[in-house]
Design an enzyme around this catalytic site. Structure first.
Site, short mmCIF file in Angstrom:
data_model
loop_
_atom_site.label_atom_id
_atom_site.label_comp_id
_atom_site.label_asym_id
_atom_site.label_seq_id
_atom_site.Cartn_x
_atom_site.Cartn_y
_atom_site.Cartn_z
N ASP A 51 0.71 -1.14 -0.07
CA ASP A 51 -0.06 0.14 0.14
C ASP A 51 0.75 1.47 0.20
O ASP A 51 0.60 2.31 -0.72
CB ASP A 51 -0.91 0.03 1.00
CG ASP A 51 -0.25 -0.36 2.42
OD1 ASP A 51 0.87 -0.36 2.45
OD2 ASP A 51 -1.01 -0.58 3.29
N ARG A 281 -6.59 4.68 4.06
CA ARG A 281 -6.25 4.58 2.59
C ARG A 281 -7.23 5.40 1.79
O ARG A 281 -7.99 6.42 2.34
CB ARG A 281 -6.33 3.32 2.27
CG ARG A 281 -5.61 2.34 3.31
CD ARG A 281 -5.64 0.91 2.49
NE ARG A 281 -5.33 1.18 1.08
CZ ARG A 281 -5.15 0.08 0.43
NH1 ARG A 281 -4.85 -1.24 0.88
NH2 ARG A 281 -4.75 0.32 -0.84
N TYR A 289 -3.73 -4.00 9.88
CA TYR A 289 -2.75 -5.13 10.13
C TYR A 289 -2.76 -5.70 11.41
O TYR A 289 -2.71 -5.05 12.23
CB TYR A 289 -1.41 -4.63 9.70
CG TYR A 289 -0.97 -4.17 8.43
CD1 TYR A 289 -0.65 -5.22 7.45
CD2 TYR A 289 -0.79 -2.81 7.99
CE1 TYR A 289 -0.24 -5.02 6.31
CE2 TYR A 289 -0.50 -2.65 6.76
CZ TYR A 289 -0.17 -3.81 5.92
OH TYR A 289 0.30 -3.49 4.83
N PRO A 367 5.24 -7.22 6.83
CA PRO A 367 4.56 -6.04 6.42
C PRO A 367 4.63 -4.74 7.28
O PRO A 367 4.42 -3.81 6.69
CB PRO A 367 3.25 -6.33 6.05
CG PRO A 367 2.83 -7.38 6.84
CD PRO A 367 4.54 -8.25 7.09
C1 LIG Z 1 -0.73 -11.24 -0.60
C2 LIG Z 1 0.36 -10.39 -0.48
C3 LIG Z 1 0.02 -9.07 0.39
C4 LIG Z 1 0.97 -8.30 0.67
N1 LIG Z 1 0.76 -7.40 1.46
C5 LIG Z 1 1.59 -6.31 1.57
C6 LIG Z 1 1.17 -5.20 2.42
O1 LIG Z 1 -0.12 -5.07 2.77
N2 LIG Z 1 2.31 -4.28 2.70
C7 LIG Z 1 3.50 -4.49 2.22
O2 LIG Z 1 4.30 -3.48 2.40
N3 LIG Z 1 3.72 -5.30 1.41
C8 LIG Z 1 2.66 -6.27 1.28
N4 LIG Z 1 3.26 -7.26 0.50
C9 LIG Z 1 4.60 -7.48 0.07
C10 LIG Z 1 4.63 -6.84 -1.43
O3 LIG Z 1 3.67 -6.80 -2.12
C11 LIG Z 1 5.84 -7.13 -1.84
O4 LIG Z 1 7.11 -6.74 -1.10
C12 LIG Z 1 6.15 -6.67 -3.34
O5 LIG Z 1 5.07 -6.91 -4.17
C13 LIG Z 1 7.26 -7.31 -4.07
O6 LIG Z 1 7.73 -6.82 -5.34
P1 LIG Z 1 8.26 -7.90 -6.45
O7 LIG Z 1 8.24 -7.46 -7.45
O8 LIG Z 1 9.46 -8.27 -5.84
O9 LIG Z 1 7.39 -9.27 -6.28
P2 LIG Z 1 5.81 -9.54 -6.39
O10 LIG Z 1 5.11 -8.45 -6.27
O11 LIG Z 1 5.56 -11.01 -5.84
O12 LIG Z 1 5.84 -9.93 -8.20
C14 LIG Z 1 6.28 -11.07 -8.52
C15 LIG Z 1 5.54 -11.29 -10.11
O13 LIG Z 1 6.49 -12.54 -10.55
C16 LIG Z 1 5.60 -13.33 -11.06
N5 LIG Z 1 6.14 -14.70 -11.13
C17 LIG Z 1 6.31 -15.42 -10.02
N6 LIG Z 1 6.88 -16.59 -10.47
C18 LIG Z 1 7.08 -16.61 -11.68
C19 LIG Z 1 7.45 -17.39 -12.74
N7 LIG Z 1 7.89 -18.80 -12.28
N8 LIG Z 1 7.45 -17.27 -13.87
C20 LIG Z 1 6.93 -16.05 -14.11
N9 LIG Z 1 6.43 -14.90 -13.56
C21 LIG Z 1 6.41 -15.46 -12.19
C22 LIG Z 1 4.17 -13.22 -10.21
O14 LIG Z 1 2.97 -13.62 -11.12
C23 LIG Z 1 4.45 -11.56 -10.01
O15 LIG Z 1 3.39 -10.89 -10.82
C24 LIG Z 1 2.30 -8.36 0.15
C25 LIG Z 1 2.64 -9.45 -0.78
C26 LIG Z 1 1.55 -10.47 -0.96
C27 LIG Z 1 2.09 -11.61 -1.75
C1 LIG Z 2 6.95 1.80 1.88
O1 LIG Z 2 7.27 2.77 3.15
C2 LIG Z 2 6.56 3.14 3.87
C3 LIG Z 2 7.09 4.09 4.76
O2 LIG Z 2 7.89 3.14 5.78
C4 LIG Z 2 5.50 2.33 4.38
O3 LIG Z 2 4.83 2.75 5.37
C5 LIG Z 2 4.77 1.76 3.32
O4 LIG Z 2 3.83 0.83 3.85
C6 LIG Z 2 5.73 1.05 2.27
N1 LIG Z 2 5.16 0.35 1.26
C7 LIG Z 2 5.31 -0.92 1.10
C8 LIG Z 2 4.49 -1.24 -0.10
O5 LIG Z 2 6.01 -1.51 1.61
#
Ligand SMILES: Cc1cc2nc3c(=O)[nH]c(=O)nc-3n(C[C@H](O)[C@H](O)[C@H](O)COP(=O)(O)OP(=O)(O)OC[C@H]3O[C@@H](n4cnc5c(N)ncnc54)[C@H](O)[C@@H]3O)c2cc1C
Ligand SMILES: *[C@@H]1O[C@H](CO)[C@@H](O)[C@H](O)[C@H]1NC(C)=O
Ligand SMILES: *[C@@H]1O[C@H](CO)[C@@H](O)[C@H](O)[C@H]1NC(C)=O
Ligand SMILES: *[C@@H]1O[C@H](CO)[C@@H](O)[C@H](O)[C@H]1NC(C)=O
Ligand SMILES: *[C@@H]1O[C@H](CO)[C@@H](O)[C@H](O)[C@H]1NC(C)=O
Ligand SMILES: *[C@@H]1O[C@H](CO)[C@@H](O)[C@H](O)[C@H]1NC(C)=O
Ligand SMILES: *[C@@H]1O[C@H](CO)[C@@H](O)[C@H](O)[C@H]1NC(C)=O
Length: 680
Positions: A51, A281, A289, A367
């Site tokens: 978020d 939000r 959370y 998170p």
């Molecule tokens: C359900 C959920 C809830 C979350 N909630 C929060 C939150 O509330 N607050 C917060 O700060 N963070 C949250 N996070 C963490 C945050 O979303 C991640 O830290 C962030 O999205 C990481 O980005 P990324 O690009 O590294 O990975 P991701 O966003 O996970 O993206 C990975 C991408 O790769 C694709 N992929 C995976 N495996 C393969 C494969 N083998 N081949 C091709 N494509 C593939 C997936 O489909 C996805 O689109 C949450 C994560 C999840 C999963």
């Molecule tokens: C990014 O950092 C801000 C500041 O700490 C935090 O509140 C927010 O949740 C973070 N966003 C994600 C998606 O992790």
């Protein structure tokens, strides 16, 4: 096995189109690098998930021109309230602080869901390049010929890609609300749902005939495929760290409540029922959370918690207990998820600086520290310009080593921060001063404020390397945490050292701070950072000082003579036929009275001439009073003496490489000569 239908050659293949993958694609689009980006999922996400956007992330989005959309749509979080139990055990407000420390950035923290951020990136990438996210595409095989790693013309990586059928690429959603209605949950991308990569691979094996498979040869690959990273597993790398997994319940609702601070960010600790973080939000939504339970170590792909026990109802019930005697309910539920996470960092961030990992693929954390999307995007932001300048033949491959060192330092700092924060957040509040097990309010607030600076992303401090010219003693590594000793091999040393005292507040290794300066030619105020868009260009900022003093003017002219000389690095490292400002942009900020000088008083190399466009009026700025927006006082803010001045070199990602004497051309030349490749 089907015979692959074709072989494609690309410079960069990105696996995963989450925040990290999209950030990388944005750089590639900007720099015109031949790139493909694939994701196994058939659709992008529409709501929920991560978020918040910290200030540094907004600065980065702004450098691609997309912060404005986020800034407008987002909910702005300006205040944090702390709620703790009083003597009777009832919760009451015990403090309020600003959510972002005033002055650290021109942006403050905002909240907007991940789906929107991904949309902004997709629009940007489409507007700049032919790159399109290819969905429903699963890599099935990865081969890396390490013997070709140092050969810049080679395509050492071979990846087989399978195009899935629509049905395969559509995630199965857990049926949700107890009454059977279908509220979209996040479980399909949550790590509580078992990872389905192996299953997809099997099905696609079965469906082989119906699907097509192709072979892609790539110079570089980025694994941005999330916490279950297939790329990481193929490389045999793992995540190591804490043995505890925390399970978080996340609920996005439009709350109906008599709790007075529901529209502020709140950290609420109850006496005996746990704690909740409230994040207001967009669209009247509020995110809650709640830490549900902890489980024993499960390892990669081991046993999972029983997710059927976690429902929106159980999450709400926990929140109601914590908030009592205040009431909380809802009629509108937007999204929910259960999220299981340990605090782990990857053993390796790259294989021979050819295959890289970024984002959740190399670090996971709770998170609560709320850094997932920020840090993931920032990994790719650190890497993108480096890879593209190597592919373009402008820089030596040796600069790529800095990715692992810089980002593993951050990942370790993040885990430390998260550890401390999670303990404080989930710990029981202290009953009194004698209660050593409990967490005192002072301790919490103090950690929160310190944590806030870290969390803003502006405190990142990269260590000395070929591209960060500071003395090793000046280096604590990122935020005081260095890359682990096991990465000693990737350490590089700068060819020159900076004279930090000439700009005491522009720290070498950190992102350049920003304040307002005026365009010399038309008096319009700009934030310095607005003049530093991310387009792959290095920037040389000349703080020439008060050029109405003849000594300062003399220094400037001496320097400019070297800069415009026939053997200047501006010429040597610029491809023939291109203008030097496509590789190095020289920006000047002077401190004379604006009305006493004109753009034409400055040497031509500072305002290059173009046959079509005439002189450049976009490169000379002044530290002065604007008509409507005050005085930025950039010399004072940066700690630069207008009677001395200085030269500052900025990397394409706005981090400070070098600070030195204005007239010292030789050192800057030496700095670039250490890693840039002569073009003619
Ligand atoms: C359900 C959920 C809830 C979350 N909630 C929060 C939150 O509330 N607050 C917060 O700060 N963070 C949250 N996070 C963490 C945050 O979303 C991640 O830290 C962030 O999205 C990481 O980005 P990324 O690009 O590294 O990975 P991701 O966003 O996970 O993206 C990975 C991408 O790769 C694709 N992929 C995976 N495996 C393969 C494969 N083998 N081949 C091709 N494509 C593939 C997936 O489909 C996805 O689109 C949450 C994560 C999840 C999963
Ligand atoms: C990014 O950092 C801000 C500041 O700490 C935090 O509140 C927010 O949740 C973070 N966003 C994600 C998606 O992790
Ligand atoms: C089920 O609950 C949702 C909200 O949780 C509500 O919108 C819907 O009307 C309910 N459906 C029934 C059949 O009760
Ligand atoms: C991974 O890192 C370890 C040190 O942590 C190192 O010994 C090893 O060579 C690295 N592997 C690769 C493939 O780079
Ligand atoms: C890159 O630098 C290394 C030394 O660090 C050198 O051996 C190599 O030749 C350089 N490559 C190019 C293309 O200049
Ligand atoms: C990047 O933008 C600057 C202007 O801010 C421009 O001078 C430079 O040529 C651009 N670089 C590239 C590679 O397009
Ligand atoms: C500075 O002024 C010139 C002339 O008006 C204009 O073309 C240019 O866009 C301005 N640049 C900035 C950054 O204000």
């Amino acid at each position: 096995m089907t015979v692959p239908s074709k072989t494609d050659h690309v410079d960069v293949l990105i696996v995963g189109a989450g925040p990290a993958g999209l950030m990388m694609a944005a750089w590639m689009a900007t720099c015109g690098i031949k790139t493909r980006i694939v994701d196994k999922r058939g659709t992008k996400i529409f709501n929920g998930q991560a978020d918040g956007l910290q200030c540094r992330t907004l600065e980065i989005l702004d450098s691609f021109g997309i912060a404005e959309r986020a800034w407008k749509e987002a909910n702005h979080m300006l205040e944090i309230c702390f709620w703790n139990p009083d003597e009777t055990g009832a919760i009451r407000r015990s403090g309020r602080i600003p959510d972002t420390i005033p002055g650290v950035s021109r942006f403050q923290q905002v909240v907007l869901h991940q789906g929107r951020i991904e949309r902004f990136f997709l629009d940007y990438i489409e507007s700049k390049s032919p790159i399109r996210v290819e969905r429903g595409v699963l890599p099935t095989k990865l081969e890396f010929d390490e013997s070709l790693a140092e050969d810049s013309d080679a395509y050492p990586i071979t990846v087989n890609l399978r195009h899935l059928s629509e049905e395969e690429a559509t995630p199965k959603q857990a049926s949700t609300a107890a009454n059977g209605s279908c509220v979209q949950d996040g479980l399909f991308r949550s790590n509580l749902a078992a990872d389905d990569t192996a299953e997809l691979l099997r099905t696609s094996e079965l469906n082989a005939k119906a699907n097509t498979e192709e072979v892609v040869k790539a110079k570089y690959v980025l694994g941005a495929d999330g916490a279950h990273s297939w790329v990481r597993k193929e490389l045999g790398f793992s995540l190591v760290g804490d043995s505890t997994d925390y399970i978080w319940g996340v609920l996005d609702i439009v709350p109906i409540t008599d709790f007075p601070d529901i529209r502020s960010r709140c950290a609420i600790h109850s006496a005996n029922s746990g704690s909740v973080m409230v994040i207001p939000r967009e669209n009247k939504l509020v995110r809650l959370y709640i830490q549900m339970t902890t489980t024993e170590k499960i390892g990669d792909g081991g046993s999972r918690a029983d997710r059927s026990k976690i429902t929106p109802e159980t999450i709400l019930a926990s929140a109601q207990k914590i908030l009592a005697p205040y009431k909380l309910s809802y009629r509108k539920l937007d999204w929910w998820t259960a999220y299981q996470i340990g605090q782990r960092v990857g053993t390796n961030f790259s294989a021979k600086e050819r295959i890289f990992l970024a984002g959740d693929a190399v670090h996971t954390h709770s998170p609560k520290a709320g850094q997932g999307m920020n840090i993931s995007m920032q990994d790719a932001y650190n890497l993108g310009w480096k890879v593209s300048s190597v592919i373009k033949g402008l820089s030596n491959r040796s600069i790529l080593k800095s990715y692992e060192r810089e980002r593993s330092g951050i990942a370790h700092a993040l885990i430390q921060f998260d550890h401390k924060f999670s303990r404080l957040f989930s710990g029981r509040p202290a009953k009194d001063v004698m209660d050593e097990e409990g967490i005192s309010l002072e301790e919490f607030k103090d950690a929160f404020e310190k944590g806030n600076l870290f969390a803003s992303g502006t405190a990142v401090d990269y260590e000395a390397s070929k591209i960060v010219a500071k003395s090793p003693e000046a280096t604590n590594g990122a935020n005081g945490v260095s890359a682990p000793a096991s990465l000693e091999g990737s350490k590089t040393t700068p060819a020159v050292t900076s004279t930090q005292s000439l700009a005491s507040n522009v720290k070498v290794g950190m992102r350049i701070p920003s304040t307002k300066i005026l365009n010399q030619s038309d008096a319009r105020p700009w934030h310095l950072q607005e003049r530093l868009p991310s387009n792959g260009t290095w920037r040389i900022l000349l703080f020439v000082g008060d050029v109405s003093i003849s000594e300062q003017k003399q220094k400037m002219e001496t320097l400019c003579k070297s800069l415009s000389g026939s053997n200047s690095f501006l010429k040597r490292f610029t491809p023939s036929g291109a203008r030097y400002d496509s590789v190095f942009e020289v920006l000047t900020v002077h401190a004379a009275k604006r009305t006493d000088v004109s753009v034409l008083d400055f040497p031509e190399v500072l305002r290059p001439y173009d046959e079509l466009d005439g002189w450049d009026y976009n490169t000379i700025f002044v530290d002065g009073e604007s008509y409507h927006e005050g005085h930025g006082q950039i010399y004072e803010t940066f700690g630069i003496d207008p009677k001395v001045g200085c030269a500052i070199v900025l990397r394409p990602d706005q981090y400070v490489s070098y600070v030195g004497p204005l007239e010292d051309y030789e050192t800057v030349d030496k700095f670039f000569s250490d890693f840039m490749i002569p073009q003619n």
